[in-house]
Design a protein around this motif. Sequence first.
Motif, PDB file in Angstrom:
ATOM      1  N   VAL A 105       0.891  -1.281  -0.033  1.00  0.00           N
ATOM      2  CA  VAL A 105       0.037   0.018  -0.042  1.00  0.00           C
ATOM      3  C   VAL A 105       0.925   1.088  -0.091  1.00  0.00           C
ATOM      4  N   ALA A 106       0.539   2.363  -0.625  1.00  0.00           N
ATOM      5  CA  ALA A 106       1.264   3.263  -0.827  1.00  0.00           C
ATOM      6  C   ALA A 106       0.676   4.745  -1.330  1.00  0.00           C
ATOM      7  N   VAL A 107       1.236   5.628  -1.316  1.00  0.00           N
ATOM      8  CA  VAL A 107       1.009   6.988  -1.881  1.00  0.00           C
ATOM      9  C   VAL A 107       2.174   7.511  -2.718  1.00  0.00           C
ATOM     10  N   ASP A 108       2.111   8.306  -3.755  1.00  0.00           N
ATOM     11  CA  ASP A 108       2.992   8.973  -4.585  1.00  0.00           C
ATOM     12  C   ASP A 108       3.603  10.236  -3.919  1.00  0.00           C
ATOM     13  N   LEU A 109       4.817  10.477  -4.300  1.00  0.00           N
ATOM     14  CA  LEU A 109       5.036  11.985  -4.158  1.00  0.00           C
ATOM     15  C   LEU A 109       5.566  12.626  -5.462  1.00  0.00           C
ATOM     16  N   ALA A 110       5.404  13.914  -5.525  1.00  0.00           N
ATOM     17  CA  ALA A 110       5.987  14.495  -6.846  1.00  0.00           C
ATOM     18  C   ALA A 110       7.226  13.934  -7.319  1.00  0.00           C
ATOM     19  N   ARG A 111       7.853  13.383  -6.610  1.00  0.00           N
ATOM     20  CA  ARG A 111       9.526  13.181  -7.286  1.00  0.00           C
ATOM     21  C   ARG A 111       9.178  11.374  -7.690  1.00  0.00           C
ATOM     22  N   GLY A 112       8.072  10.732  -7.387  1.00  0.00           N
ATOM     23  CA  GLY A 112       7.902   9.557  -7.942  1.00  0.00           C
ATOM     24  C   GLY A 112       6.649   8.562  -7.374  1.00  0.00           C
ATOM     25  N   LYS A 113       6.585   7.537  -7.884  1.00  0.00           N
ATOM     26  CA  LYS A 113       5.541   6.913  -7.676  1.00  0.00           C
ATOM     27  C   LYS A 113       5.525   5.867  -6.354  1.00  0.00           C
ATOM     28  N   ASN A 114       4.649   5.889  -5.504  1.00  0.00           N
ATOM     29  CA  ASN A 114       4.655   4.653  -4.333  1.00  0.00           C
ATOM     30  C   ASN A 114       5.934   4.946  -3.504  1.00  0.00           C
ATOM     31  N   LEU A 115       6.398   6.237  -3.301  1.00  0.00           N
ATOM     32  CA  LEU A 115       7.530   6.246  -2.576  1.00  0.00           C
ATOM     33  C   LEU A 115       7.393   6.420  -1.042  1.00  0.00           C
ATOM     34  N   ILE A 116       6.165   6.527  -0.712  1.00  0.00           N
ATOM     35  CA  ILE A 116       5.623   6.357   0.615  1.00  0.00           C
ATOM     36  C   ILE A 116       4.772   5.176   0.763  1.00  0.00           C
TER      37      ILE A 116
END
Length: 353
Positions: A144-155
């Motif tokens: 499970v994850a969310v994206d950051l502006a710098r990339g996908k699924n980084l959190i």
Amino acid sequence: MNSIVVNLSHKTYPIYIKRGLINEIGIEIAKIYTGKKVLIITDENVNKLYGKTVEISLKISGFNVDTIVLEPGEKSKSVDVLLNVYNDLLDFKVTRGDLIIALGGGVVGDLAGFAASTLLRGIPFVQIPTSLLAQVDSSIGGKVAVDLARGKNLIGSFYHPQAVFIDPNVLKTLSKTFLHDGLAEVIKYGAIKDIDLFLKLESLKDDDDVLANIDNIIYQCCNIKKDIVEIDEKDTGDRMMLNFGHTLGHSIEKYFNYEKYTHGEAVGIGMYSITRKSEELGLTEVGSAERIKKILIKYNLPYEVLGLDRDKILQAISLDKKNDKDTINIILLKKLGNAFIKNINSSLMNDYI
């Protein structure tokens, strides 16, 4: 009803596959959950089609139901939207004894699952995937994850659902674009682990033929993923093979700000591109890339994108989670149906895109 059980060292949970299952969801939830409060997280498109059906079924079974509705699309898988979801859940006075339902495709499943994994240090949740991509892939395995502006699924985190409920009938309302989007992940499973599945996809006549066989296709994909996740839950070994095509695919999604290509379309481009390169390097059986290209064309999926700024793509890849110090694990095919993990120096990634 077909069922698969995911057996982990710390948890066991079922995957149920049955046509019409979404109409019986209240009965099924009552079998695994003894509480009363259920919080549905969905998006506007899915809510219009199935929100009331699920709510009514749950209420008939005695549950108190609240629903959070998100805007559809990858841009909802953001930290800002996540914070809003946290606040909505707290407004509904959610507790660790309640249940969250992720009703939707991969974006909803990832976002709702991450919210469930982190709010109050963990709230139980179930997956009701409504897209083919989510049914065969993202709803299973606990990523499970969310994206950051710098990339996908980084959190992100690993947080498994209590159960996954798959109703193949809901795929009848999918647009052709998103049916084909999910088929890219099915193609991936065939390419990395199951040549018979790949051959089946080559033999099917059209989308109607796909939907007529979809129950077995979903079951095959879920079973492959279940076997891999049981061996390597935390993505340190064999599970990496599920990322075939994804390193370049994620970078293409980000390059176009998640607006031009769906996830499956980008992964399709990634699968063909890296296989063509690995053939040239003598690592993959000759002809594999051409067969991937043909099957992508068959299901109206792109196999290449022209005019990319390679430096920007490589910069995006440098943030990929599969990087480890100065190396990166990439997924290649020995031949169709047989994938392997190759660890290379990150500076050599240019040779594979």
